[in-house]
Structure formats: structure tokens, C-alpha cells
Motif scaffolding. Structure first.
Motif, short mmCIF file in Angstrom:
data_model
loop_
_atom_site.label_atom_id
_atom_site.label_comp_id
_atom_site.label_asym_id
_atom_site.label_seq_id
_atom_site.Cartn_x
_atom_site.Cartn_y
_atom_site.Cartn_z
N ALA A 119 8.43 -2.95 -43.24
CA ALA A 119 7.97 -2.94 -41.85
C ALA A 119 8.47 -1.72 -41.07
O ALA A 119 7.76 -1.19 -40.21
CB ALA A 119 8.42 -4.22 -41.16
N PHE A 120 9.68 -1.24 -41.39
CA PHE A 120 10.22 -0.08 -40.67
C PHE A 120 9.32 1.15 -40.90
O PHE A 120 9.12 1.96 -40.00
CB PHE A 120 11.64 0.23 -41.16
CG PHE A 120 12.66 -0.77 -40.71
CD1 PHE A 120 13.43 -0.55 -39.57
CD2 PHE A 120 12.84 -1.96 -41.42
CE1 PHE A 120 14.36 -1.48 -39.15
CE2 PHE A 120 13.77 -2.89 -41.00
CZ PHE A 120 14.53 -2.67 -39.87
N ALA A 121 8.79 1.25 -42.11
CA ALA A 121 7.90 2.37 -42.44
C ALA A 121 6.59 2.25 -41.67
O ALA A 121 6.01 3.26 -41.26
CB ALA A 121 7.63 2.40 -43.93
N GLY A 122 6.16 1.03 -41.45
CA GLY A 122 4.91 0.80 -40.72
C GLY A 122 4.97 1.39 -39.32
O GLY A 122 3.94 1.79 -38.76
N GLU A 123 6.17 1.46 -38.76
CA GLU A 123 6.31 1.99 -37.38
C GLU A 123 6.26 3.52 -37.33
O GLU A 123 6.08 4.10 -36.26
CB GLU A 123 7.66 1.57 -36.79
CG GLU A 123 7.78 0.08 -36.56
CD GLU A 123 9.20 -0.29 -36.15
OE1 GLU A 123 9.38 -1.41 -35.66
OE2 GLU A 123 10.13 0.55 -36.35
N THR A 124 6.48 4.16 -38.46
CA THR A 124 6.54 5.63 -38.44
C THR A 124 5.38 6.28 -39.20
O THR A 124 5.07 7.45 -38.98
CB THR A 124 7.88 6.13 -39.05
OG1 THR A 124 8.06 5.52 -40.33
CG2 THR A 124 9.04 5.79 -38.14
N HIS A 125 4.76 5.51 -40.10
CA HIS A 125 3.71 6.09 -40.95
C HIS A 125 2.55 6.64 -40.10
O HIS A 125 2.16 7.80 -40.25
CB HIS A 125 3.20 5.05 -41.95
CG HIS A 125 2.27 5.63 -42.96
ND1 HIS A 125 2.71 6.25 -44.11
CD2 HIS A 125 0.92 5.73 -42.96
CE1 HIS A 125 1.68 6.70 -44.78
NE2 HIS A 125 0.57 6.40 -44.11
N LEU A 126 2.04 5.80 -39.22
CA LEU A 126 0.88 6.21 -38.42
C LEU A 126 1.22 7.35 -37.44
O LEU A 126 0.47 8.35 -37.37
CB LEU A 126 0.29 5.00 -37.69
CG LEU A 126 -1.11 5.22 -37.15
CD1 LEU A 126 -2.09 5.56 -38.27
CD2 LEU A 126 -1.58 3.98 -36.39
N PRO A 127 2.34 7.26 -36.71
CA PRO A 127 2.69 8.39 -35.82
C PRO A 127 2.84 9.72 -36.57
O PRO A 127 2.45 10.77 -36.06
CB PRO A 127 4.03 7.97 -35.21
CG PRO A 127 4.01 6.48 -35.25
CD PRO A 127 3.25 6.12 -36.50
N LEU A 128 3.36 9.66 -37.80
CA LEU A 128 3.48 10.91 -38.58
C LEU A 128 2.09 11.46 -38.90
O LEU A 128 1.84 12.66 -38.76
CB LEU A 128 4.27 10.66 -39.87
CG LEU A 128 4.42 11.89 -40.78
CD1 LEU A 128 5.20 13.00 -40.09
CD2 LEU A 128 5.09 11.53 -42.10
N LYS A 129 1.20 10.55 -39.29
CA LYS A 129 -0.18 10.97 -39.61
C LYS A 129 -0.84 11.59 -38.37
O LYS A 129 -1.47 12.65 -38.46
CB LYS A 129 -0.96 9.73 -40.07
CG LYS A 129 -2.25 10.03 -40.74
CD LYS A 129 -2.77 8.80 -41.48
CE LYS A 129 -4.18 9.03 -41.98
NZ LYS A 129 -5.20 8.91 -40.93
N THR A 130 -0.63 10.95 -37.21
CA THR A 130 -1.21 11.47 -35.97
C THR A 130 -0.63 12.85 -35.65
O THR A 130 -1.36 13.76 -35.24
CB THR A 130 -0.90 10.50 -34.80
OG1 THR A 130 -1.33 9.21 -35.20
CG2 THR A 130 -1.61 10.89 -33.52
N ALA A 131 0.67 13.01 -35.84
CA ALA A 131 1.32 14.31 -35.56
C ALA A 131 0.74 15.39 -36.48
O ALA A 131 0.46 16.51 -36.03
CB ALA A 131 2.83 14.19 -35.75
N MET A 132 0.54 15.03 -37.76
CA MET A 132 -0.02 16.02 -38.70
C MET A 132 -1.44 16.39 -38.28
O MET A 132 -1.84 17.56 -38.35
CB MET A 132 -0.02 15.48 -40.14
CG MET A 132 1.35 15.37 -40.78
SD MET A 132 2.27 16.93 -40.82
CE MET A 132 1.35 17.88 -42.00
N GLU A 133 -2.20 15.39 -37.83
CA GLU A 133 -3.58 15.68 -37.38
C GLU A 133 -3.57 16.65 -36.20
O GLU A 133 -4.42 17.52 -36.09
CB GLU A 133 -4.32 14.39 -37.02
CG GLU A 133 -4.87 13.72 -38.26
CD GLU A 133 -5.26 12.26 -38.05
OE1 GLU A 133 -5.25 11.80 -36.90
OE2 GLU A 133 -5.54 11.60 -39.07
N LYS A 134 -2.57 16.51 -35.33
CA LYS A 134 -2.47 17.43 -34.18
C LYS A 134 -2.17 18.85 -34.65
O LYS A 134 -2.64 19.82 -34.05
CB LYS A 134 -1.38 16.96 -33.21
CG LYS A 134 -1.82 15.75 -32.40
CD LYS A 134 -0.76 15.37 -31.39
CE LYS A 134 -1.15 14.08 -30.69
NZ LYS A 134 -0.07 13.52 -29.88
#
Ligand SMILES: Cc1ncc(COP(=O)(O)O)c(C=O)c1O
Length: 213
Positions: free
Chosen positions: A37-52
Motif C-alpha cells: 500500500a505504501f507504494a500505491g501512494e507514490t507510484h502514480l505521483p511518480l508517473k505524473t511527474a515523469m509525464e510532466k
């Protein structure tokens, strides 16, 4: 009042950037690649940051943005990967840089020279840039890479990277541009010209220190 006039050396972290990063120091700190679950909180924000980042440099999805600790590391990776793939294997024996590159390029070029690679250090003209024609004249069938900064850190002079990229494409030579001083100052689109590698550093455009690519 103190006035800061050294943004080419480093910039203040934008308060918006700081606010975006804050939750990931203490509240949300899981490894984004873990399976809990801890990874679930950071996985998507990292993906969004990379997209930016992809959007910021107008890079197509097929391109590969590799995050490093700084542009010094990125520049080392680019030149040394060419060294391992082309020079050490004997496929090529020559690279071209300008004589006003950042020390992270010059020192790595000197290292390659010490290992038997030929290095051409192109001089700048009265406008503080290298001329695309001098790149054309220096390329041989043994040239593996041309590495030229996009904008100079001391003078702000902008190098003709589009023209140099075209020459490299025509001659079948890899092209790297150190884009550290260009990003945040002029529009940067890696789709708009021929380039194999572009390096950047977040602390030069109001991001945190310790992040490059
Ligand atoms: C043109 C250029 N390339 C590379 C670097 C190195 O950047 P970093 O501090 O991220 O290693 C700098 C920093 O001054 C620079 O101006």
C-alpha cells in the motif's frame, strides 16, 4: 536588501515545487516499485511527474528519460556510454566537443583522450558560439559523437544545435546537447530537431538540487 543575480549557477526552489514535493518526505515515502500500500501512494505521483518532464521538453513517449543525480552525472553517462560502446570496442575513435563545454564534459573528454580516443575541441567565434560548418569539417568516418552545449553558462550565447543536429543526422554521428542552461529560458522541444541525448538539471530551473536527467 540582498539581490540574487546568479540563476545560471543555481535557482531558488519554486514554492509550488516545494509544496508538491513536501508530502513525499515523511507522509508518503514508499518505494514506488514495491507491491504494498505504501507504494500505491507514490507510484502514480511518480508517473505524473515523469509525464510532466516528457511534456516539458516535448519528448515523444518512445524516448527514454533517465533520472540522474545532476547534469554532471548525466554528461558523464553520455560520454562514457559512447566510450564503452564505440571507442573501447574499436568501432570508432573520435569525438567532437566545443572548447567552452562545462567541466563535466571537458574532464570526461580528457579521460577518453587518456584512453586513446581522439578529441576535437572546437573554438568559439567572436559571437561566442561554434559554427556548424566547423562541426561538418571535423567529422570523419571514425567520429562517434558530437557533444555541444545548447546555451553557454557564462555568456548566455545560444549554439546552433538545430543545424549541428542536421549535420550529425546526415553523417550518421550521435549528437548530444547539454541543455542545462536552455531549459526554462528558451523553448525546448526535442521533437523539433535531430538529437540523440539531451541533459538537464532541475536546480537550474527552480527545481530541487540532486535531480538531473
Ligand atoms: C552548461 C552546464 N552543464 C552542466 C552543469 C552541471 O550541472 P549540475 O550542477 O546539475 O551537475 C552546469 C552547471 O553549472 C552547466 O552550467
Amino acid at each position: 536588501m540582498r539581490v540574487y543575480l546568479d540563476n545560471n549557477a543555481t535557482t531558488i526552489v519554486d514554492p509550488y515545487v516545494k509544496a508538491e514535493m513536501d508530502p513525499f518526505f515523511v507522509e508518503k515515502y514508499g518505494n514506488p516499485n514495491s507491491l504494498h500500500a505504501f507504494a500505491g501512494e507514490t507510484h502514480l505521483p511518480l508517473k505524473t511527474a515523469m509525464e510532466k518532464i516528457y511534456a516539458g521538453i516535448d519528448a515523444p513517449k518512445e524516448d527514454s528519460v533517465v533520472i540522474t543525480s545532476c547534469a554532471t552525472e548525466s554528461n558523464n553517462w553520455v560520454l562514457k556510454s559512447v566510450y564503452f560502446e564505440y571507442i573501447l570496442t574499436g568501432r570508432k575513435n573520435h569525438i567532437i566537443v566545443s572548447e567552452v563545454e562545462h567541466p563535466s564534459i571537458i574532464a570526461t573528454a580528457k579521460f577518453m583522450e587518456s584512453q586513446g580516443c581522439k578529441v576535437t575541441y572546437l573554438p568559439i567565434n567572436h559571437e561566442g558560439i561554434i559554427e556548424a560548418q566547423s562541426v561538418r569539417e571535423s567529422i570523419t568516418d571514425k567520429t562517434a559523437l558530437v557533444s555541444v552545449m545548447w546555451a553557454n553558462n557564462e555568456t548566455g550565447a545560444i549554439f546552433p544545435v538545430e543545424e549541428i543536429g542536421e549535420i550529425c543526422a546526415e553523417k550518421g554521428v550521435l549528437f548530444h546537447t547539454d541543455g542545462v542552461q536552455a531549459i526554462g529560458k528558451i523553448p525546448v522541444s526535442v521533437k523539433s530537431f535531430y538529437v540523440d541525448y539531451l541533459t538537464f538539471s532541475a536546480h537550474k530551473f527552480h527545481g530541487p538540487k540532486g535531480v538531473g536527467g
